[in-house]
Design a protein around this motif. Structure first.
Motif, PDB file in Angstrom:
ATOM      1  N   ASP A  62       0.801  -1.217   0.000  1.00  0.00           N
ATOM      2  CA  ASP A  62       0.000   0.000   0.000  1.00  0.00           C
ATOM      3  C   ASP A  62       0.833   1.266   0.000  1.00  0.00           C
ATOM      4  OD1 ASP A  62      -2.474  -0.826  -0.225  1.00  0.00           O
ATOM      5  OD2 ASP A  62      -3.060  -0.592   1.884  1.00  0.00           O
ATOM      6  N   TYR A  63       2.042   1.143   0.539  1.00  0.00           N
ATOM      7  CA  TYR A  63       2.808   2.368   0.660  1.00  0.00           C
ATOM      8  C   TYR A  63       4.169   2.241  -0.024  1.00  0.00           C
ATOM      9  CZ  TYR A  63       3.620   6.977   2.328  1.00  0.00           C
ATOM     10  OH  TYR A  63       3.832   8.319   2.359  1.00  0.00           O
ATOM     11  N   THR A  64       4.196   1.508  -1.139  1.00  0.00           N
ATOM     12  CA  THR A  64       5.428   1.533  -1.926  1.00  0.00           C
ATOM     13  C   THR A  64       5.480   2.863  -2.657  1.00  0.00           C
ATOM     14  OG1 THR A  64       4.310   0.523  -3.793  1.00  0.00           O
ATOM     15  CG2 THR A  64       5.390  -0.959  -2.240  1.00  0.00           C
ATOM     16  N   TYR A  65       6.616   3.123  -3.308  1.00  0.00           N
ATOM     17  CA  TYR A  65       6.815   4.475  -3.859  1.00  0.00           C
ATOM     18  C   TYR A  65       5.865   4.786  -4.994  1.00  0.00           C
ATOM     19  CZ  TYR A  65       9.415   2.529  -7.783  1.00  0.00           C
ATOM     20  OH  TYR A  65       9.774   1.864  -8.903  1.00  0.00           O
ATOM     21  N   LEU A  66       5.262   3.765  -5.623  1.00  0.00           N
ATOM     22  CA  LEU A  66       4.255   4.048  -6.632  1.00  0.00           C
ATOM     23  C   LEU A  66       2.961   3.380  -6.193  1.00  0.00           C
ATOM     24  CD1 LEU A  66       6.417   3.636  -9.812  1.00  0.00           C
ATOM     25  CD2 LEU A  66       5.178   5.694  -9.173  1.00  0.00           C
ATOM     26  N   SER A  67       2.183   4.098  -5.424  1.00  0.00           N
ATOM     27  CA  SER A  67       0.945   3.529  -4.915  1.00  0.00           C
ATOM     28  C   SER A  67       0.056   4.690  -4.484  1.00  0.00           C
ATOM     29  CB  SER A  67       1.229   2.614  -3.722  1.00  0.00           C
ATOM     30  OG  SER A  67       1.780   3.387  -2.686  1.00  0.00           O
ATOM     31  N   PHE A  68      -1.180   4.352  -4.194  1.00  0.00           N
ATOM     32  CA  PHE A  68      -2.112   5.387  -3.742  1.00  0.00           C
ATOM     33  C   PHE A  68      -1.613   6.024  -2.458  1.00  0.00           C
ATOM     34  CE2 PHE A  68      -6.026   6.859  -1.671  1.00  0.00           C
ATOM     35  CZ  PHE A  68      -6.495   7.687  -2.680  1.00  0.00           C
ATOM     36  N   GLY A  69      -1.061   5.198  -1.580  1.00  0.00           N
ATOM     37  CA  GLY A  69      -0.536   5.710  -0.312  1.00  0.00           C
ATOM     38  C   GLY A  69       0.580   6.726  -0.511  1.00  0.00           C
ATOM     39  N   ALA A  70       1.416   6.458  -1.481  1.00  0.00           N
ATOM     40  CA  ALA A  70       2.511   7.399  -1.732  1.00  0.00           C
ATOM     41  C   ALA A  70       1.982   8.709  -2.304  1.00  0.00           C
ATOM     42  CB  ALA A  70       3.514   6.771  -2.697  1.00  0.00           C
ATOM     43  N   ALA A  71       0.963   8.599  -3.176  1.00  0.00           N
ATOM     44  CA  ALA A  71       0.444   9.799  -3.834  1.00  0.00           C
ATOM     45  C   ALA A  71      -0.299  10.707  -2.875  1.00  0.00           C
ATOM     46  CB  ALA A  71      -0.472   9.391  -4.991  1.00  0.00           C
ATOM     47  N   THR A  72      -0.849  10.154  -1.818  1.00  0.00           N
ATOM     48  CA  THR A  72      -1.657  10.964  -0.921  1.00  0.00           C
ATOM     49  C   THR A  72      -1.054  11.100   0.472  1.00  0.00           C
ATOM     50  OG1 THR A  72      -2.878   8.972  -0.363  1.00  0.00           O
ATOM     51  CG2 THR A  72      -3.823  10.363  -2.078  1.00  0.00           C
ATOM     52  N   GLY A  73       0.010  10.343   0.738  1.00  0.00           N
ATOM     53  CA  GLY A  73       0.587  10.353   2.089  1.00  0.00           C
ATOM     54  C   GLY A  73       1.497  11.539   2.320  1.00  0.00           C
ATOM     55  N   PRO A  74       2.286  11.479   3.381  1.00  0.00           N
ATOM     56  CA  PRO A  74       3.156  12.607   3.719  1.00  0.00           C
ATOM     57  C   PRO A  74       4.234  12.893   2.675  1.00  0.00           C
ATOM     58  CG  PRO A  74       3.591  10.723   5.130  1.00  0.00           C
ATOM     59  CD  PRO A  74       2.363  10.401   4.374  1.00  0.00           C
ATOM     60  N   TYR A  75       4.524  11.909   1.839  1.00  0.00           N
ATOM     61  CA  TYR A  75       5.524  12.154   0.795  1.00  0.00           C
ATOM     62  C   TYR A  75       4.877  12.429  -0.549  1.00  0.00           C
ATOM     63  CZ  TYR A  75       9.715  11.194   3.509  1.00  0.00           C
ATOM     64  OH  TYR A  75      10.744  11.285   4.398  1.00  0.00           O
ATOM     65  N   TRP A  76       3.665  12.984  -0.513  1.00  0.00           N
ATOM     66  CA  TRP A  76       2.969  13.254  -1.777  1.00  0.00           C
ATOM     67  C   TRP A  76       3.778  14.127  -2.702  1.00  0.00           C
ATOM     68  CZ3 TRP A  76       2.060  18.310  -3.045  1.00  0.00           C
ATOM     69  CH2 TRP A  76       2.198  19.227  -1.975  1.00  0.00           C
ATOM     70  N   TRP A  77       4.509  15.075  -2.157  1.00  0.00           N
ATOM     71  CA  TRP A  77       5.269  16.014  -3.014  1.00  0.00           C
ATOM     72  C   TRP A  77       6.376  15.294  -3.762  1.00  0.00           C
ATOM     73  CZ3 TRP A  77      10.183  16.000  -0.968  1.00  0.00           C
ATOM     74  CH2 TRP A  77      10.287  15.637   0.376  1.00  0.00           C
ATOM     75  N   ALA A  78       7.003  14.323  -3.104  1.00  0.00           N
ATOM     76  CA  ALA A  78       8.061  13.574  -3.786  1.00  0.00           C
ATOM     77  C   ALA A  78       7.455  12.708  -4.882  1.00  0.00           C
ATOM     78  CB  ALA A  78       8.824  12.721  -2.785  1.00  0.00           C
ATOM     79  N   PHE A  79       6.290  12.120  -4.583  1.00  0.00           N
ATOM     80  CA  PHE A  79       5.611  11.292  -5.579  1.00  0.00           C
ATOM     81  C   PHE A  79       5.253  12.125  -6.806  1.00  0.00           C
ATOM     82  CE2 PHE A  79       1.747   9.798  -7.587  1.00  0.00           C
ATOM     83  CZ  PHE A  79       1.975   8.448  -7.761  1.00  0.00           C
ATOM     84  N   TRP A  80       4.651  13.282  -6.591  1.00  0.00           N
ATOM     85  CA  TRP A  80       4.201  14.079  -7.728  1.00  0.00           C
ATOM     86  C   TRP A  80       5.355  14.733  -8.471  1.00  0.00           C
ATOM     87  CZ3 TRP A  80      -0.065  12.768  -9.766  1.00  0.00           C
ATOM     88  CH2 TRP A  80      -1.091  12.229  -8.977  1.00  0.00           C
ATOM     89  N   ALA A  81       6.442  15.027  -7.749  1.00  0.00           N
ATOM     90  CA  ALA A  81       7.633  15.539  -8.441  1.00  0.00           C
ATOM     91  C   ALA A  81       8.106  14.507  -9.449  1.00  0.00           C
ATOM     92  CB  ALA A  81       8.744  15.847  -7.436  1.00  0.00           C
ATOM     93  N   LEU A  82       8.105  13.262  -9.025  1.00  0.00           N
ATOM     94  CA  LEU A  82       8.506  12.159  -9.909  1.00  0.00           C
ATOM     95  C   LEU A  82       7.593  12.071 -11.123  1.00  0.00           C
ATOM     96  CD1 LEU A  82       9.889   9.209 -10.251  1.00  0.00           C
ATOM     97  CD2 LEU A  82       7.918   8.443  -8.987  1.00  0.00           C
ATOM     98  N   ILE A  83       6.292  12.079 -10.870  1.00  0.00           N
ATOM     99  CA  ILE A  83       5.338  11.895 -11.972  1.00  0.00           C
ATOM    100  C   ILE A  83       5.430  13.059 -12.957  1.00  0.00           C
ATOM    101  CG2 ILE A  83       2.876  11.711 -12.560  1.00  0.00           C
ATOM    102  CD1 ILE A  83       4.002   9.230 -11.171  1.00  0.00           C
ATOM    103  N   PHE A  84       5.469  14.273 -12.423  1.00  0.00           N
ATOM    104  CA  PHE A  84       5.492  15.425 -13.329  1.00  0.00           C
ATOM    105  C   PHE A  84       6.799  15.524 -14.101  1.00  0.00           C
ATOM    106  CE2 PHE A  84       1.682  16.877 -11.201  1.00  0.00           C
ATOM    107  CZ  PHE A  84       1.007  17.476 -12.252  1.00  0.00           C
ATOM    108  N   CYS A  85       7.916  15.368 -13.394  1.00  0.00           N
ATOM    109  CA  CYS A  85       9.203  15.564 -14.066  1.00  0.00           C
ATOM    110  C   CYS A  85       9.512  14.448 -15.045  1.00  0.00           C
ATOM    111  CB  CYS A  85      10.331  15.659 -13.043  1.00  0.00           C
ATOM    112  SG  CYS A  85      10.216  17.089 -11.983  1.00  0.00           S
ATOM    113  N   ASN A  86       9.149  13.225 -14.723  1.00  0.00           N
ATOM    114  CA  ASN A  86       9.576  12.112 -15.574  1.00  0.00           C
ATOM    115  C   ASN A  86       8.511  11.636 -16.538  1.00  0.00           C
ATOM    116  OD1 ASN A  86      11.996  12.150 -14.341  1.00  0.00           O
ATOM    117  ND2 ASN A  86      11.657  10.334 -13.077  1.00  0.00           N
ATOM    118  N   MET A  87       7.246  11.893 -16.247  1.00  0.00           N
ATOM    119  CA  MET A  87       6.194  11.385 -17.127  1.00  0.00           C
ATOM    120  C   MET A  87       5.469  12.491 -17.887  1.00  0.00           C
ATOM    121  SD  MET A  87       4.376   8.287 -15.060  1.00  0.00           S
ATOM    122  CE  MET A  87       3.194   7.783 -16.302  1.00  0.00           C
ATOM    123  N   ILE A  88       5.116  13.569 -17.197  1.00  0.00           N
ATOM    124  CA  ILE A  88       4.261  14.579 -17.837  1.00  0.00           C
ATOM    125  C   ILE A  88       5.077  15.505 -18.739  1.00  0.00           C
ATOM    126  CG2 ILE A  88       2.529  16.369 -17.428  1.00  0.00           C
ATOM    127  CD1 ILE A  88       1.653  13.692 -16.260  1.00  0.00           C
TER     128      ILE A  88
END
Lengths: 174, 581
Positions: B330-356
């Motif tokens: 549930d809380y691996t680096y690519l999961s719903f928990g990561a996207a909404t948990g306390p490290y959401w900013w790190a998760f979204w930085a990854l998604i935006f910089c590398n995918m979007i």
């Protein structure tokens, strides 16, 4: 007997290859050619035999593979077998999957380094070696062909080389 | 010989370059002086490096406790930086090896700098595990040598040890590959060098490369075989780095997709760093004719492909974590928990910089936009740093036991060491850009007739099989029979040992008069007094100096007191160059 060497200087690779073919047709002896970059097909026209460095590299790689197998067999199986995670090290072949990465790395390591060292030794290049190109322009945009000559035919060879369109024909003084 | 290349292929070298133009353009940054901007950037990089060095010294002398690590997160910035730098160090060998095997000629404009970047990046990467050892002076314990307590060996089952072998093999093989390719280019600089010091340095660096036909044949074979060896090597290195994680039992790390996905990510980030560096370098060193907009577009295409693989892997990882139904996923680096948990900013930085953001490269106009490519390359570098941060810190932060859950916050030492390695990297790269031939000029010359616009245009005009060179203006032929006779007489004269050494000297090197005089002071070791003495002997111009051999130097040594005989080995080369100017 080749007492003297004439240096014919060209400023184009195609021109050089054409002149080389003409020189060979006259049965003059081409001693050496200096070029600023690898001219494709030049070695074939010159009749240089294939280099065996690739075969060497293969043999070095095989050596590296055997060194890796010997090393890990000695260290992990024979000298100090350890029980890691309930997987005892009593047989090399059964433990081999974990050793594959290093077997591969050692193969590459031996093949690459020993081949390059062989290349340096065979071509006689190493630090503090003095360069042998007779004209500094041969590393820029000039192509230099050395042709053997004797006292008797030097003038006729020089005239022939001049006739091939060489930019300069010079006597190599050693 | 025909140099046909399909006209649809765009020229790789523009600006109507001839062979000599290539030489001049590549040698210019080395022969010229650094401008103010270079010194400013170098100063900043050096300051960052020194700060990092201070932080390293502080870490080693105090202990790893000065970092922000805690009981839960025992790997964080250091290993993030390590993987980030190793990843960057993948593009160089990929360009030089894989693209060589695929006969991609555009690699020749960028391979030298990409390989330099590789080596410098791997040096930075190697620093982190060594510092993380805490007692770096014991780093030799990772080598397979018997220790002082008996023959307890290193553990060959451990991926960390595989890393030692993989990265040291990679660093050394890349270095040798790079250096062998540099030899002919150093030789070119050597033969152009005017100052004796430069000539000496480049003559040592060039290993006495002379460009003989057989040497070139071997050179090409060695390049090809090294490329063949380096291709699986470069893939193996990041595969093994990913094993550090994949062979563990931490949720999020224990993933079979890691090896291919790490390799793609490494190439992705490596190419981004190549873009960052080369876009600046082509501007500063005026290399736009060699690193054209087409080169940038081609590299952007590699970024699209590898970025696509990375993005696909993210989606798969996210899907599998959810599909497994395991609470621990549930809380691996690519999961719903990561996207909404306390490290959401790190998760979204990854998604935006590398995918979007990289999606923009699907538009040709943006792919060919230098400014956007530059900005995007930095965005990707940031994104790939976050990828490793997410894998390491996010996965560790919420493990199987909720009581151990923790957050990580870096200290100034963590940040300082990271900044320091960036500084060190740029110090090395800036020094490289002013002292090394930054483009493999010998290789570029070998494709110039095929892909240079000068020759492509000639073929377009005169047909594919037309002769595309002009006959040179020929120098008149000398009388070689007379020359040989003179040569033989000269040998006799020297053995003659007459008192008239000065006369012999002038006879050997040819006469000259005052009105043909050159500035002999430009030769090494010649001061005004010596020039006067040489003039008195009848030596006035460079032609005479060119004709001098060891014999003449020794005669001069006898005739002139305090004659700088050690400097004379530079004279003929210098005189040759000065004469041609």
């Amino acid at each position: 007997m080749a007492d003297y060497t004439l240096m014919a200087i060209y400023d184009d690779d195609d021109h050089l290859v054409k002149a080389l073919k003409e020189t060979q047709a006259e049965k003059y002896h081409v001693e050496e050619i200096y070029t600023p970059f690898p001219v494709h097909g030049l070695d074939k026209v010159m009749g240089l035999p294939h280099t065996r460095l690739a075969i060497n590299a293969f043999l070095y790689g095989v050596t590296g593979l055997f060194v890796a197998v010997w090393m890990m067999n000695f260290m992990m199986i024979e000298d100090w077998p350890r029980n890691i995670g309930g997987k005892p090290s009593f047989s090399y072949i059964e433990n081999m999957p974990a050793f594959v990465p290093i077997m591969f790395e050692m193969t590459v390591f031996f093949a690459a380094h020993l081949m390059v060292i062989t290349f340096y030794m065979r071509s006689k290049i190493w630090p503090f070696k003095k360069a042998e190109n007779p004209d500094p322009r041969t590393t820029d945009d000039h192509f230099l062909m050395e042709v053997s000559a004797t006292k008797e035919n030097i003038q006729s060879i020089a005239e022939f080389l001049h006739g091939t369109g060489a930019k300069e024909v010079k006597l190599k003084q050693s | 010989m025909s140099h046909y290349e399909a006209p649809i292929r765009k020229p790789l070298v523009t600006g109507n370059k001839t062979y000599h133009d290539v030489t001049v353009d590549i040698a210019r940054p080395i022969e010229g002086r650094a401008n103010k901007l270079w010194w400013i950037v170098f100063g900043i990089a050096l300051a960052a490096f020194l700060w990092g060095l201070g932080c390293i010294i502080y870490t080693v002398s105090t202990g790893i406790g000065v970092w922000g690590l805690n009981n839960t997160i025992e790997w964080a910035w250091d290993i993030t930086n390590f993987v980030w730098w190793v990843g960057i160090g993948h593009a160089g060998t990929l360009i030089s090896a894989v693209l060589l095997l695929f006969r991609q000629r555009w690699r020749m404009a960028v391979n030298r700098s990409a390989e330099a970047m590789t080596i410098f990046a791997v040096v930075q990467a190697g620093l982190f595990p060594i510092i993380h050892m805490g007692r770096p002076w014991l780093a030799y314990w990772v080598l397979p040598i018997p220790n002082q307590f008996g023959s307890l060996w290193v553990n060959f089952n451990s991926p960390l040890l595989w890393d030692v072998f993989a990265i040291s093999t990679y660093l050394s093989v890349s270095l040798v590959f790079w250096y062998t390719g540099l030899l002919p280019d150093f030789a070119m600089i050597r033969d152009r060098a005017k100052l004796p010091f430069q000539k000496r340095i480049y003559s040592i660096l060039s290993f006495g490369w002379s460009g003989k036909a057989k040497d070139w044949q071997r050179f090409e074979e060695v390049s090809l075989v090294l490329a063949g060896l380096a291709t699986p090597l470069v893939l193996s290195v990041h595969t093994i780095v990913s094993f550090d994680f994949a062979t563990s039992v931490v949720p999020g790390w224990h993933s079979t997709i890691f090896p291919p996905y790490f390799v793609a990510g490494a190439i992705f980030s490596g190419f981004a760093m190549v873009q960052t560096l080369l876009i600046i370098m082509r501007k500063v060193s005026n290399l736009e004719d060699y690193i054209t907009i087409d080169h940038i577009e081609l590299m952007n295409k590699v970024i699209i492909v590898t970025g696509g693989i990375v993005g696909g892997a993210y989606i798969i990882e996210y899907f599998i974590a959810w599909y497994s139904g395991s609470a621990y996923e549930d809380y691996t680096y690519l999961s719903f928990g990561a996207a909404t948990g306390p490290y959401w900013w790190a998760f979204w930085a990854l998604i935006f910089c590398n995918m979007i953001f990289p999606i923009t490269l699907w538009w040709k106009s943006l792919r060919r936009n230098v400014m956007w490519t530059f900005i995007l390359s930095i965005i990707i570098n940031i994104g790939m740093w976050f990828e490793r941060f997410d894998i390491i810190v996010l996965c560790l932060s919420k493990g199987r036991t909720p009581s151990t859950w923790a957050m990580f916050s870096p200290t100034f030492v963590d940040v300082g060491i990271f900044i320091g390695t960036i500084g060190f990297f740029f110090v090395l790269f800036l020094l490289y850009s002013r002292s090394f031939p930054v483009i493999a000029q010998a290789e570029v010359k070998s494709i110039l007739k095929l892909s240079g616009d000068r020759y492509k245009n000639m073929r377009a005009e005169h047909g594919d099989d037309a002769q595309i060179y002009e006959l040179p203006e020929q120098e008149p032929l000398e009388d070689f029979e007379r020359l040989i006779e003179e040569l033989e007489n000269k040998n006799e004269e020297v053995t003659d040992e007459s008192g008239n050494l000065a006369q012999t000297l002038i006879l050997n090197i040819g006469k000259a008069t005052q009105d043909m005089a050159d500035d002999l002071k430009r030769l090494s070791g010649v001061n005004p007094t010596l020039e006067l003495q040489l003039n008195q002997l009848g030596i006035y111009n460079y032609n005479q100096v060119i004709n001098m051999t060891e014999k003449e130097y020794s005669i001069l040594n006898q005739l002139i007191s305090k004659f700088p005989i050690a400097k004379t080995k530079f004279w003929s080369g210098e005189a040759n160059i000065l004469n041609n100017n």
